[in-house]
Design an enzyme around this catalytic site. Structure first.
Site, PDB file in Angstrom:
ATOM      1  N   HIS A 251       2.330  -9.050   6.273  1.00  0.00           N
ATOM      2  CA  HIS A 251       2.083  -8.707   4.868  1.00  0.00           C
ATOM      3  C   HIS A 251       0.585  -8.706   4.566  1.00  0.00           C
ATOM      4  CE1 HIS A 251       6.304  -8.705   4.237  1.00  0.00           C
ATOM      5  NE2 HIS A 251       6.464 -10.013   4.268  1.00  0.00           N
TER       6      HIS A 251
ATOM      7  N   ASP B 150       7.149  -0.208   4.645  1.00  0.00           N
ATOM      8  CA  ASP B 150       8.129  -1.026   5.362  1.00  0.00           C
ATOM      9  C   ASP B 150       7.598  -1.417   6.742  1.00  0.00           C
ATOM     10  OD1 ASP B 150      10.490  -2.336   5.837  1.00  0.00           O
ATOM     11  OD2 ASP B 150      11.705  -0.546   6.072  1.00  0.00           O
TER      12      ASP B 150
ATOM     13  N   LEU C 265      -8.286   8.232  -8.777  1.00  0.00           N
ATOM     14  CA  LEU C 265      -6.924   7.957  -8.275  1.00  0.00           C
ATOM     15  C   LEU C 265      -6.216   6.894  -9.114  1.00  0.00           C
ATOM     16  CD1 LEU C 265      -4.895   8.218  -5.709  1.00  0.00           C
ATOM     17  CD2 LEU C 265      -5.916   6.045  -5.038  1.00  0.00           C
TER      18      LEU C 265
HETATM   19  C1  FPP Z   1       8.394  -4.434   3.814  1.00  0.00           C
HETATM   20  O1  FPP Z   1       8.216  -4.929   5.109  1.00  0.00           O
HETATM   21  C2  FPP Z   1       7.295  -4.847   3.005  1.00  0.00           C
HETATM   22  C3  FPP Z   1       7.373  -5.605   1.895  1.00  0.00           C
HETATM   23  C4  FPP Z   1       8.623  -6.095   1.329  1.00  0.00           C
HETATM   24  C5  FPP Z   1       6.166  -6.012   1.215  1.00  0.00           C
HETATM   25  C6  FPP Z   1       5.155  -4.940   1.038  1.00  0.00           C
HETATM   26  C7  FPP Z   1       3.876  -5.569   0.720  1.00  0.00           C
HETATM   27  C8  FPP Z   1       2.697  -5.236   1.243  1.00  0.00           C
HETATM   28  C9  FPP Z   1       2.483  -4.118   2.162  1.00  0.00           C
HETATM   29  C10 FPP Z   1       1.512  -6.016   0.893  1.00  0.00           C
HETATM   30  C11 FPP Z   1       0.724  -5.413  -0.190  1.00  0.00           C
HETATM   31  C12 FPP Z   1       1.170  -5.921  -1.465  1.00  0.00           C
HETATM   32  C13 FPP Z   1       0.395  -6.013  -2.553  1.00  0.00           C
HETATM   33  C14 FPP Z   1       0.946  -6.549  -3.804  1.00  0.00           C
HETATM   34  C15 FPP Z   1      -0.983  -5.628  -2.556  1.00  0.00           C
HETATM   35  P1  FPP Z   1       9.305  -5.947   5.664  1.00  0.00           P
HETATM   36  O2  FPP Z   1       8.807  -7.305   5.393  1.00  0.00           O
HETATM   37  O3  FPP Z   1      10.627  -5.594   5.075  1.00  0.00           O
HETATM   38  O4  FPP Z   1       9.260  -5.637   7.180  1.00  0.00           O
HETATM   39  P2  FPP Z   1      10.499  -5.713   8.164  1.00  0.00           P
HETATM   40  O5  FPP Z   1      11.475  -4.667   7.723  1.00  0.00           O
HETATM   41  O6  FPP Z   1       9.874  -5.396   9.467  1.00  0.00           O
HETATM   42  O7  FPP Z   1      11.043  -7.096   8.073  1.00  0.00           O
END
Ligand code: FPP
Length: 236
Positions: free
Chosen positions: A29, A12, A123
């Protein structure tokens, strides 16, 4: 010291991390995808055998079309950039979630990575994508009902039911970490975390370095896991 065989992470805070630097959310991201590589390597080196990462939930479709489109391109980015390295390290790529509802190109990248790495014994890097645990449990119940209707009644126990889940042969989660300060589970691995230790860290996912991971794993090792029983040292 307790062993962490299966580590699950809710990645997150990408958006907030990007915003704090005056960048668009998508840049968070992208940094998050690069961090998947760093943390997979560090987890492997720490002896973790299964690493399950929450990349996209069944609820994430509510985000803007632009953001969803960007997230759907990240598996291609990740594997184009790092698959060679993952193969060299013997990682087995797997997914949980309904791939059939993803853009075809995204699903293909994921199934290709799984296919290419299926004989690896290192892994297990499990990407949860279009995943939601309630949906997983619902689908498992439907599948079981179909099997019963088809004349395969069995005395269903917990072990048997867990084989109907998307995690099938993957052991229960030992340790669940959520980054970026939020303290909730968000429909992630509800069945599988029944006895998991939980930790919520303030760092956002792009800031979650191998050092932070190792600190978490050390703290996990000190937890007294009793699974509803009494610890040996307390019995007399
Ligand atoms: C939450 O942060 C994150 C996500 C919904 C996306 C997670 C994806 C990645 C870490 C990229 C890697 C993915 C792949 C498929 C390799 P948020 O956007 O909710 O952050 P915020 O709460 O600060 O808005």
């Amino acid at each position: 010291m307790g062993e962490c065989r299966h580590l699950a992470i809710i990645m997150d805070g990408n958006g907030r991390w990007a915003k704090a630097q005056g960048k668009p959310r998508t840049m968070g991201h992208l940094a998050g995808a690069d961090n998947v590589r760093n943390i997979a390597i560090a987890a492997n080196e720490a002896g973790v055998k299964y690493l399950t990462l929450y990349a996209f939930s069944t609820e994430n479709w509510k985000r803007s079309e632009e953001e969803v489109g960007y997230l759907m391109k990240l598996p291609a980015y990740l594997f184009q950039k790092y698959m060679k390295e993952f193969m060299e390290r013997g990682f087995r790529i797997r997914t949980i979630g309904e791939l059939s509802r993803l853009p075809a190109a995204t699903a293909k990248v994921l199934t290709d990575a799984a296919e290419e790495s299926k004989n690896n014994t290192g892994l297990n890097l499990i990407i949860a994508i279009n995943y939601g645990s309630r949906r997983e449990i619902l689908l498992a119940a439907k599948h079981y009902a179909q099997d019963v209707l088809a004349g395969r009644p069995e005395d269903l126990d917990e072990e048997g039911f867990s084989r109907y889940l998307m995690t099938e042969d993957i052991p229960d989660v030992d340790f669940l970490v959520r980054t970026s300060g939020e303290q909730r589970i968000s429909n992630y691995l509800l069945w599988q975390i029944a006895y998991a230790e939980l930790m919520f860290v303030p760092e956002s996912w792009p800031e979650f370095t191998p050092e932070v991971l190792n600190r978490c794993l050390q703290a996990f090792g000190k937890r007294d896991r009793r699974y509803g029983g009494v610890h040996e040292s307390a019995e007399s």
